[in-house]
Design a protein around this motif. Sequence first.
Motif, PDB file in Angstrom:
ATOM      1  N   HIS A 199       6.391  -0.609  15.801  1.00  9.29           N
ATOM      2  CA  HIS A 199       7.510  -1.384  15.265  1.00  9.29           C
ATOM      3  C   HIS A 199       6.959  -2.680  14.677  1.00  9.29           C
ATOM      4  O   HIS A 199       6.332  -3.465  15.370  1.00  9.29           O
ATOM      5  CB  HIS A 199       8.525  -1.692  16.383  1.00  9.29           C
ATOM      6  N   HIS A 200       7.190  -2.874  13.376  1.00  6.62           N
ATOM      7  CA  HIS A 200       6.777  -4.105  12.709  1.00  6.62           C
ATOM      8  C   HIS A 200       8.037  -4.915  12.403  1.00  6.62           C
ATOM      9  O   HIS A 200       8.948  -4.414  11.740  1.00  6.62           O
ATOM     10  CB  HIS A 200       6.074  -3.796  11.380  1.00  6.62           C
ATOM     11  N   LEU A 211       9.988 -12.072  10.272  1.00  9.25           N
ATOM     12  CA  LEU A 211      10.983 -13.099   9.979  1.00  9.25           C
ATOM     13  C   LEU A 211      10.452 -13.892   8.787  1.00  9.25           C
ATOM     14  O   LEU A 211       9.370 -14.475   8.852  1.00  9.25           O
ATOM     15  CB  LEU A 211      11.153 -14.009  11.197  1.00  9.25           C
ATOM     16  N   VAL A 212      11.208 -13.861   7.698  1.00 11.38           N
ATOM     17  CA  VAL A 212      10.733 -14.461   6.454  1.00 11.38           C
ATOM     18  C   VAL A 212      11.404 -15.825   6.276  1.00 11.38           C
ATOM     19  O   VAL A 212      12.635 -15.925   6.213  1.00 11.38           O
ATOM     20  CB  VAL A 212      11.040 -13.545   5.257  1.00 11.38           C
ATOM     21  N   GLY A 213      10.578 -16.842   6.166  1.00 11.66           N
ATOM     22  CA  GLY A 213      11.092 -18.210   6.069  1.00 11.66           C
ATOM     23  C   GLY A 213      11.722 -18.513   4.719  1.00 11.66           C
ATOM     24  O   GLY A 213      11.674 -17.716   3.778  1.00 11.66           O
ATOM     25  N   ARG A 214      12.245 -19.700   4.651  1.00 15.51           N
ATOM     26  CA  ARG A 214      12.897 -20.161   3.430  1.00 15.51           C
ATOM     27  C   ARG A 214      11.905 -20.139   2.268  1.00 15.51           C
ATOM     28  O   ARG A 214      10.781 -20.625   2.371  1.00 15.51           O
ATOM     29  CB  ARG A 214      13.380 -21.589   3.687  1.00 15.51           C
ATOM     30  N   ASP A 215      12.331 -19.529   1.163  1.00 11.54           N
ATOM     31  CA  ASP A 215      11.519 -19.446  -0.059  1.00 11.54           C
ATOM     32  C   ASP A 215      10.134 -18.824   0.160  1.00 11.54           C
ATOM     33  O   ASP A 215       9.234 -19.006  -0.655  1.00 11.54           O
ATOM     34  CB  ASP A 215      11.342 -20.832  -0.701  1.00 11.54           C
ATOM     35  N   ALA A 216       9.972 -18.117   1.237  1.00 17.01           N
ATOM     36  CA  ALA A 216       8.689 -17.460   1.492  1.00 17.01           C
ATOM     37  C   ALA A 216       8.677 -16.086   0.838  1.00 17.01           C
ATOM     38  O   ALA A 216       9.732 -15.539   0.506  1.00 17.01           O
ATOM     39  CB  ALA A 216       8.457 -17.321   2.993  1.00 17.01           C
ATOM     40  N   SER A 217       7.473 -15.554   0.649  1.00 20.32           N
ATOM     41  CA  SER A 217       7.424 -14.189   0.154  1.00 20.32           C
ATOM     42  C   SER A 217       6.510 -13.344   1.039  1.00 20.32           C
ATOM     43  O   SER A 217       5.408 -13.744   1.396  1.00 20.32           O
ATOM     44  CB  SER A 217       7.049 -14.170  -1.326  1.00 20.32           C
ATOM     45  N   TYR A 218       7.035 -12.208   1.408  1.00 24.84           N
ATOM     46  CA  TYR A 218       6.388 -11.334   2.390  1.00 24.84           C
ATOM     47  C   TYR A 218       6.239  -9.958   1.772  1.00 24.84           C
ATOM     48  O   TYR A 218       7.213  -9.340   1.348  1.00 24.84           O
ATOM     49  CB  TYR A 218       7.276 -11.264   3.630  1.00 24.84           C
ATOM     50  N   LYS A 219       5.007  -9.517   1.692  1.00 30.25           N
ATOM     51  CA  LYS A 219       4.776  -8.152   1.225  1.00 30.25           C
ATOM     52  C   LYS A 219       4.234  -7.340   2.393  1.00 30.25           C
ATOM     53  O   LYS A 219       3.244  -7.721   3.010  1.00 30.25           O
ATOM     54  CB  LYS A 219       3.765  -8.158   0.075  1.00 30.25           C
ATOM     55  N   HIS A 220       4.918  -6.263   2.699  1.00 34.19           N
ATOM     56  CA  HIS A 220       4.470  -5.394   3.785  1.00 34.19           C
ATOM     57  C   HIS A 220       4.122  -4.042   3.179  1.00 34.19           C
ATOM     58  O   HIS A 220       4.908  -3.477   2.420  1.00 34.19           O
ATOM     59  CB  HIS A 220       5.589  -5.222   4.820  1.00 34.19           C
ATOM     60  N   VAL A 221       2.930  -3.569   3.490  1.00 34.30           N
ATOM     61  CA  VAL A 221       2.481  -2.312   2.902  1.00 34.30           C
ATOM     62  C   VAL A 221       2.126  -1.338   4.024  1.00 34.30           C
ATOM     63  O   VAL A 221       1.260  -1.627   4.852  1.00 34.30           O
ATOM     64  CB  VAL A 221       1.244  -2.515   2.005  1.00 34.30           C
ATOM     65  N   ALA A 222       2.792  -0.218   4.055  1.00 33.03           N
ATOM     66  CA  ALA A 222       2.499   0.805   5.062  1.00 33.03           C
ATOM     67  C   ALA A 222       1.832   1.979   4.362  1.00 33.03           C
ATOM     68  O   ALA A 222       2.366   2.517   3.390  1.00 33.03           O
ATOM     69  CB  ALA A 222       3.786   1.266   5.730  1.00 33.03           C
ATOM     70  N   ILE A 223       0.665   2.333   4.848  1.00 31.59           N
ATOM     71  CA  ILE A 223      -0.063   3.440   4.225  1.00 31.59           C
ATOM     72  C   ILE A 223      -0.428   4.429   5.315  1.00 31.59           C
ATOM     73  O   ILE A 223      -1.174   4.086   6.239  1.00 31.59           O
ATOM     74  CB  ILE A 223      -1.322   2.927   3.517  1.00 31.59           C
ATOM     75  N   THR A 224       0.107   5.620   5.243  1.00 33.24           N
ATOM     76  CA  THR A 224      -0.104   6.579   6.323  1.00 33.24           C
ATOM     77  C   THR A 224      -0.663   7.885   5.788  1.00 33.24           C
ATOM     78  O   THR A 224      -0.024   8.560   4.976  1.00 33.24           O
ATOM     79  CB  THR A 224       1.209   6.840   7.085  1.00 33.24           C
ATOM     80  N   PHE A 225      -1.865   8.189   6.225  1.00 33.93           N
ATOM     81  CA  PHE A 225      -2.505   9.441   5.831  1.00 33.93           C
ATOM     82  C   PHE A 225      -2.722  10.353   7.034  1.00 33.93           C
ATOM     83  O   PHE A 225      -2.611  11.557   6.939  1.00 33.93           O
ATOM     84  CB  PHE A 225      -3.862   9.172   5.179  1.00 33.93           C
ATOM     85  N   GLY A 226      -3.115   9.736   8.147  1.00 35.47           N
ATOM     86  CA  GLY A 226      -3.575  10.556   9.270  1.00 35.47           C
ATOM     87  C   GLY A 226      -2.635  10.511  10.452  1.00 35.47           C
ATOM     88  O   GLY A 226      -1.605   9.840  10.443  1.00 35.47           O
ATOM     89  N   ASP A 259       8.650   1.665  12.300  1.00 35.84           N
ATOM     90  CA  ASP A 259       9.787   0.876  11.855  1.00 35.84           C
ATOM     91  C   ASP A 259       9.219  -0.370  11.192  1.00 35.84           C
ATOM     92  O   ASP A 259       8.380  -1.048  11.794  1.00 35.84           O
ATOM     93  CB  ASP A 259      10.651   0.433  13.037  1.00 35.84           C
ATOM     94  N   ALA A 260       9.637  -0.657   9.976  1.00 36.06           N
ATOM     95  CA  ALA A 260       9.208  -1.896   9.325  1.00 36.06           C
ATOM     96  C   ALA A 260      10.475  -2.659   8.970  1.00 36.06           C
ATOM     97  O   ALA A 260      11.211  -2.264   8.062  1.00 36.06           O
ATOM     98  CB  ALA A 260       8.384  -1.601   8.084  1.00 36.06           C
ATOM     99  N   ASN A 261      10.721  -3.710   9.734  1.00 39.19           N
ATOM    100  CA  ASN A 261      11.977  -4.447   9.584  1.00 39.19           C
ATOM    101  C   ASN A 261      11.722  -5.867   9.100  1.00 39.19           C
ATOM    102  O   ASN A 261      10.682  -6.447   9.370  1.00 39.19           O
ATOM    103  CB  ASN A 261      12.708  -4.527  10.928  1.00 39.19           C
ATOM    104  N   VAL A 262      12.717  -6.377   8.419  1.00 36.26           N
ATOM    105  CA  VAL A 262      12.600  -7.753   7.982  1.00 36.26           C
ATOM    106  C   VAL A 262      13.960  -8.442   8.079  1.00 36.26           C
ATOM    107  O   VAL A 262      15.000  -7.848   7.782  1.00 36.26           O
ATOM    108  CB  VAL A 262      12.008  -7.823   6.552  1.00 36.26           C
TER     109      VAL A 262
END
Lengths: 395, 252
Positions: A197-198, A201-216, A223-226
């Motif tokens: 579970h990821h 919490l993204v702050g004011r005017d912040a930018s968050y890039k979350h990258v999930a890469i699943t091969f194996g 769960d990737a929540n924001v």
Amino acid sequence: MTVTETPAVARAVETTDKVLSHLHPEGAWEVEAHPVPGRKDEIWRFTPLKRLKELHADAPFQESATTCTWTAPEGVRVEGVDGEEAESLKGISGWVPNSRFAARVLAEVPSVLLVDVPAELEAAEPVMIDLTGTDASVTEAGRVALRFGRHSRAVVVLNHTGSASLAQVVEVEVGDGAQVTVVSLQDWADDAVHLTHHQALVGRDASYKHVAITFGGDVVRMDANVTYDGPGGEAELLGLYFADEGQHIEHRLFADHTAPRTKSNVVYKGALQGDGAHTVWIGNVLIRKVAEGIETFEENRNLVLTDGCRADSVPNLEIETGEIEGAGHASATARFDDQQLFYLRSRGISETEARRLVVHGFFGDLIRKVGVPALEERLQSTVESELERHLLSLG
Amino acid sequence: MSTLEIKDLHASVKTEDGPTEILKGVTLTIDGGETHAIMGPNGSGKSTLAYSIAGHPKYQITSGSVTLDGADVLAMSVDERARAGLFLAMQYPVEVPGVSVSNFLRTAKTAIDGEAPKLRTWVKDVNATMSRVQMDPTFAQRNVNEGFSGGEKKRHEIVQLELLNPKVAVLDETDSGLDIDALKIVSEGVNRFRAQEGKGVLLITHYTRILRYIQPDRVHVFVDGRIAESGGAELADELEANGYEKYTGAAV
């Protein structure tokens, strides 16, 4: 590729003030507040519970058989911490656990791997964390906390390889104005089980890039929540997955628009090949009453390369305010496009090579969006070796 | 000198009501150095002929033969046909997301030649070929046909024709939807191709307009799945004046 676009808001569910639905069960710190999930629970119905080694229930968290090493640029603190500090890092993502396994991880795991990026630091290189499993018969749990100070810039890569049965919670705090990327790579061996579970919490005017890469892995469920700590935050949730014979790969997203003028943009692409390959993508977006003027778009595309695969793709959009800038979603699952293959082959390109080009093309734009040059080449070659498993023997 | 020989070709397409025959016995020989125009009304089966030669899986060949310099084209896969020297410029070129024009062209050239082109001369060749059809070199970095206008797609087909340099080119309504400037650019490309020794061209078109820029050696009127009449370039003038009514009327 046959694309079915659903117009924005067409599937929107009007809800009342109280936001209580299967998409977001109420959180609780106490483990016993969370019953052991079963097949009848909406948020677990796609998951092959029998293959989870009881990680979702009460598997003992044993001494870890997974090694953890890292490299970090100057100024970034990476350290396994315990005691009071570990305790104080619980809930830095503003989250209260909403599943039994997550509640157990937070209650029972006394230490946490902390990545601490001080305010205003611009990290020159990515923080690379290698979690290397050595024994899938050991059920274990891990906690990760990523804390990005105000106006910092950094990239953190969690690289999961080897054999493990791991329940994991990754909490992320993105300070105001910070610009960060978190990549989680699941390049496990075939016998791995990973329940994670990821929460960010993204702050004011912040930018968050979350990258999930699943091969194996045998079963990977993430769960990737924001959520947002103030107005103006942006989240880009990207995902790339490739399921082979018998693999279950499940990605669940939840963009909870808790503040005005926030943005979420979700793009997940997956390919499936081989008997019993199963992928699940659940894209949940909630636009709360307070979240006026937000923009959201989510997209999931799946490319089915052989018979015997199954791709489930469910976008959910719940809107509680009429004052939004834009909201939409697209979901498409398709086989190889005969017209594309014909076009390429009519230029002399062999069928195998044509399929390879189409798959690389399918993932190519997304790989470029990841924006971590150190990873790009590796991702391309992993796609290539996945293809070699099946595709190239078809031609 | 290569020869494309089509003999009594029958082809059908699967429909809900079973197979429907579209080509009903096409016989045509294109000798090297010749340009043949096939003209006909909509629905006459012109494009089916083009796709059947290229091997599109939608069409089943029920009888007849197609040979290129004696080799059995119908026994070849789609890509084998291209490697044997056939090229089809498509009426509706297909978009291939995520695959750059540059990668596509290099992959195709490598497949056709059996070896990768020399890097230094290749980039020059691509740029020169693109600029001849007034395509900006930045198109090389874009995805194949994605977001291209109709005219840009057709010019991209001509770039491929020139770079892959087949023995015989089949142009399927390459002129449709082009304004006069684009039509000239595309025609010049075809003319450069056929100015080479021994190249064959099968030009499929609905309109006589393109024949002002590409002079055919032979013109065939195509009606109801077969060639209704053949003649020299003057036949096109007659069609220009009188249309297809004479043939469609006779076909009923």
